[in-house]
Design an enzyme around this catalytic site. Sequence first.
Site, PDB file in Angstrom:
ATOM      1  N   GLY A  40      36.078  36.658  44.165  1.00  0.00           N
ATOM      2  CA  GLY A  40      35.622  38.124  44.142  1.00  0.00           C
ATOM      3  C   GLY A  40      36.412  39.233  44.839  1.00  0.00           C
ATOM      4  O   GLY A  40      35.883  40.432  44.532  1.00  0.00           O
TER       5      GLY A  40
ATOM      6  N   CYS B 178      29.906  31.048  38.154  1.00  0.00           N
ATOM      7  CA  CYS B 178      30.378  31.813  38.955  1.00  0.00           C
ATOM      8  C   CYS B 178      30.088  33.540  38.348  1.00  0.00           C
ATOM      9  O   CYS B 178      30.386  33.691  37.327  1.00  0.00           O
ATOM     10  CB  CYS B 178      31.772  31.730  39.121  1.00  0.00           C
ATOM     11  SG  CYS B 178      32.797  32.874  40.248  1.00  0.00           S
ATOM     12  N   ASN B 179      29.476  34.088  39.397  1.00  0.00           N
ATOM     13  CA  ASN B 179      29.152  35.492  38.821  1.00  0.00           C
ATOM     14  C   ASN B 179      30.324  36.313  38.547  1.00  0.00           C
ATOM     15  O   ASN B 179      30.300  37.004  37.700  1.00  0.00           O
ATOM     16  CB  ASN B 179      28.289  36.136  40.048  1.00  0.00           C
ATOM     17  CG  ASN B 179      26.819  35.836  39.938  1.00  0.00           C
ATOM     18  OD1 ASN B 179      25.998  36.194  39.354  1.00  0.00           O
ATOM     19  ND2 ASN B 179      26.687  34.415  40.653  1.00  0.00           N
ATOM     20  N   THR B 180      31.459  36.245  39.593  1.00  0.00           N
ATOM     21  CA  THR B 180      32.783  37.084  39.210  1.00  0.00           C
ATOM     22  C   THR B 180      33.293  36.669  37.956  1.00  0.00           C
ATOM     23  O   THR B 180      33.579  37.673  36.967  1.00  0.00           O
ATOM     24  CB  THR B 180      33.492  36.746  40.305  1.00  0.00           C
ATOM     25  OG1 THR B 180      33.117  37.102  41.743  1.00  0.00           O
ATOM     26  CG2 THR B 180      34.724  37.655  40.522  1.00  0.00           C
TER      27      THR B 180
ATOM     28  N   SER C 202      34.196  29.107  41.114  1.00  0.00           N
ATOM     29  CA  SER C 202      35.481  29.563  41.876  1.00  0.00           C
ATOM     30  C   SER C 202      35.507  28.301  43.035  1.00  0.00           C
ATOM     31  O   SER C 202      36.582  27.999  43.556  1.00  0.00           O
ATOM     32  CB  SER C 202      35.530  30.795  42.307  1.00  0.00           C
ATOM     33  OG  SER C 202      34.407  30.987  43.151  1.00  0.00           O
TER      34      SER C 202
ATOM     35  N   GLU D 259      29.488  29.999  53.333  1.00  0.00           N
ATOM     36  CA  GLU D 259      30.313  28.571  53.280  1.00  0.00           C
ATOM     37  C   GLU D 259      30.495  28.223  54.973  1.00  0.00           C
ATOM     38  O   GLU D 259      30.423  27.095  55.100  1.00  0.00           O
ATOM     39  CB  GLU D 259      31.558  29.227  53.069  1.00  0.00           C
ATOM     40  CG  GLU D 259      31.879  29.435  51.591  1.00  0.00           C
ATOM     41  CD  GLU D 259      32.676  28.942  50.825  1.00  0.00           C
ATOM     42  OE1 GLU D 259      33.809  28.268  51.372  1.00  0.00           O
ATOM     43  OE2 GLU D 259      32.692  29.068  49.489  1.00  0.00           O
TER      44      GLU D 259
ATOM     45  N   THR E 124      27.095  33.430  43.522  1.00  0.00           N
ATOM     46  CA  THR E 124      26.611  32.035  43.791  1.00  0.00           C
ATOM     47  C   THR E 124      26.031  31.579  45.189  1.00  0.00           C
ATOM     48  O   THR E 124      25.205  30.806  45.259  1.00  0.00           O
ATOM     49  CB  THR E 124      27.601  31.195  43.288  1.00  0.00           C
ATOM     50  OG1 THR E 124      28.932  31.630  44.209  1.00  0.00           O
ATOM     51  CG2 THR E 124      27.910  31.055  41.995  1.00  0.00           C
TER      52      THR E 124
HETATM   53  N1  DGL Z   1      31.466  32.266  43.129  1.00  0.00           N
HETATM   54  C1  DGL Z   1      31.764  33.506  43.240  1.00  0.00           C
HETATM   55  C2  DGL Z   1      30.652  34.549  42.640  1.00  0.00           C
HETATM   56  O1  DGL Z   1      29.644  34.147  42.296  1.00  0.00           O
HETATM   57  C3  DGL Z   1      31.541  33.810  44.792  1.00  0.00           C
HETATM   58  C4  DGL Z   1      32.899  33.343  45.422  1.00  0.00           C
HETATM   59  C5  DGL Z   1      34.245  33.913  45.122  1.00  0.00           C
HETATM   60  O2  DGL Z   1      34.255  35.052  45.238  1.00  0.00           O
HETATM   61  O3  DGL Z   1      34.991  33.227  44.545  1.00  0.00           O
HETATM   62  O4  DGL Z   1      30.893  35.694  42.340  1.00  0.00           O
END
Ligand code: DGL
Length: 281
Positions: A46, A76-78, A14, A156, A196
């Site tokens: 997220g 990205c985990n989400t 993301s 961030e 992340t």
């Molecule tokens: N990259 C997102 C994750 O790993 C975290 C940042 C977001 O919420 O976009 O879930």
Amino acid sequence: MRAQRSAPIGVFDSGVGGLTVLRALQAELAQEHFVYLGDTARLPYGTKSPETVVRYGLQAAHALLERGVKALIIACNTASAVALPAMAQRYRDVPLIGVVHPGADAAVAATRSGHIAVIATEATVRGGAYQRAILARRPDARITAVPCQLFVALAEEGWTEGSIARAVAERYLAELFGEEARAQAHHADTLVLGCTHFPMLRSTIRAVVGEQVAIVDSAATTAASAHALLRQRGLVDGEAPDASTPALRLLATDGAERFAAVGSRFLGRSIGAGEVELIDL
Ligand code: DGL
């Protein structure tokens, strides 16, 4: 076949957080070329609804495949937790890997008590993908999942240590890892950093949870899983990188300068704004 083997690997996040995963991928697959796409115009994912995350994920996959990538890594985990099934269904022939299953592998390997805590974004926790992936590997596991959305902003901002980060970490984690919780026999012995951004706060999180808890992040396991998948499909590029193609192409949907400034910390090396190509999805 050589042409396909020498194609780059697509990495999607993301925003800049997935650069922590890219770093692990570059270490594991040093011969490969990468195209990294951060959807900086639309982050955070997220806090978004599943429908939106699926739509964004499919658009990002399309953009990377249009640029000739041979495999997709969802850093990205989400997006991994919410959009990966739809992406895998749409792009059946493309080797595709997310961070949730490798993270679950690492968690199950690390736990002894079977009580695993997962911290992640709201959407990842709500979707339950980590919980399902862990239970599929260890049916008797007890999982506590806690959304820690503010960690994204802190990482961030670069506020990963010091009193503010510490206070936020205590607020989120005290119930799970405070003195009272630790005195109980079945407290979590493993903590999954299911986002992340969270590895950036590792030392603050460590200070709050104590030395006895195994902290697991999915970057290294994802890189190892990606390597195994590419090998299985005959797609590992065993030859020296072709000097005519850059080893890393960085794409973003907004803000090349911010991407470079914040991303440098996540990647662990300086990125120039001129290295970041802006695209529309
Ligand atoms: N990259 C997102 C994750 O790993 C975290 C940042 C977001 O919420 O976009 O879930």
